[in-house]
Structures are given as structure tokens and as C-alpha cells.
Design an enzyme around this catalytic site. Sequence first.
Site, PDB file in Angstrom:
ATOM      1  N   CYS A 118       0.875  -1.167   0.000  1.00 47.55           N
ATOM      2  CA  CYS A 118       0.000   0.000   0.000  1.00 47.55           C
ATOM      3  C   CYS A 118       0.914   1.219   0.000  1.00 47.55           C
ATOM      4  CB  CYS A 118      -0.970  -0.030   1.187  1.00 47.55           C
ATOM      5  SG  CYS A 118      -0.198  -0.110   2.817  1.00 47.55           S
ATOM      6  N   ASN A 119       0.457   2.349   0.511  1.00 46.21           N
ATOM      7  CA  ASN A 119       1.307   3.531   0.501  1.00 46.21           C
ATOM      8  C   ASN A 119       2.420   3.446   1.550  1.00 46.21           C
ATOM      9  OD1 ASN A 119      -1.533   4.434  -0.485  1.00 46.21           O
ATOM     10  ND2 ASN A 119      -0.098   5.851  -1.415  1.00 46.21           N
TER      11      ASN A 119
END
Length: 176
Positions: A118-119
Site C-alpha cells: 500500500c502507501n
Amino acid sequence: MWCLFRSHGPSPVSPAKLLYSNRRLILTRHHRTRQPNYKTHAQSSQDAAHDLDVLRKFKVTHVLNVAYGVANPFPHLLHYRTVTLLDLPDTDITSYFPEGCAFIEEARAEEGVVLVHCNAGVSRSSSMVIGYLMTRERLAFNDAFSQVKAARPSICPNPGFLLQLKNYNPQASTSS
């Protein structure tokens, strides 16, 4: 920090080996009883997902991108699946588990190595990996969470994801 741990089905497993790097990534190795080879899954932030040297070093073949607004930089070299998730407590993360688990299983069937990112590698990707362990390895929430937390201490699913994971019953969702 790079962390490896091995899973033999539903029993909790302790970390087997630690490697250190300037990137953060979790590698989980799954062993099938009658086969000596291992299947590998990984969880990280977008940093590792954009570092071709790291991806090659760990022989990543498949990338499950659960970030918002993060491009897949090497589509000609790797197999990608993008599941755009917002890191908001009211996002129904469990509704994305079937797609994420199916992609990981496809990679495993091809003897591939999967990176789930994810980020920041803290909430969405960790929730997806916990959901995968609960679904495919049939682990209870506490066992799945503990394994991922032991391998990557920085995980912190948002409060909504945490509640959904605690209430998640993969057997109920597959039987309906």
C-alpha cells in the site's frame, strides 16, 4: 527491516530469520507438506514496490497493489493486480479479500513471489495479508495478526479494519 516467517497451516509460527535493509518488507514463506519448495508472499510500502533492484533480489513476480493513487511501475516485468483501497475506517476491507486472495493463490500456483503493498505498508497491506492468512491458512484473527506483527512491528490497521478483521469469519463468507 526484512522479516521472514514460515507457516504450516493453522498453527501460529514464530519468525525464522531476519534480514536487514534500508527498505521494509515482510516475506512470508508457506511450506506444503509433501513438497520441499516454498511459496513466498511479501508485504511492504510503495517504496519497495518501486525499487526494481529489491524486487529482483527477492524474485518478486507478482504485485498486489492495494494503495490509492500509486502506479505500477514495471508492468512489462511483473504481474500486477490493483485493488484501490482508501485507508478509511468505513471502507469494507473484507469485501476485497476474495480478489486479493485469488491473486495470491494464482501466483502461488505459478511458483511466484507476491508483493502486497500500500502507501506506507502499515494499514491496508497488513490488513490484506492478515485477511489472506485468516482465509487461506484458516488462522484465527489473533494468530494471523500476531504473525504479521511479529514479522513487521510497524503494522497498524486502522480502527475500522481492525474491527472488521476481528469479526471476519472466512468460513461464513465462503459457504454463502
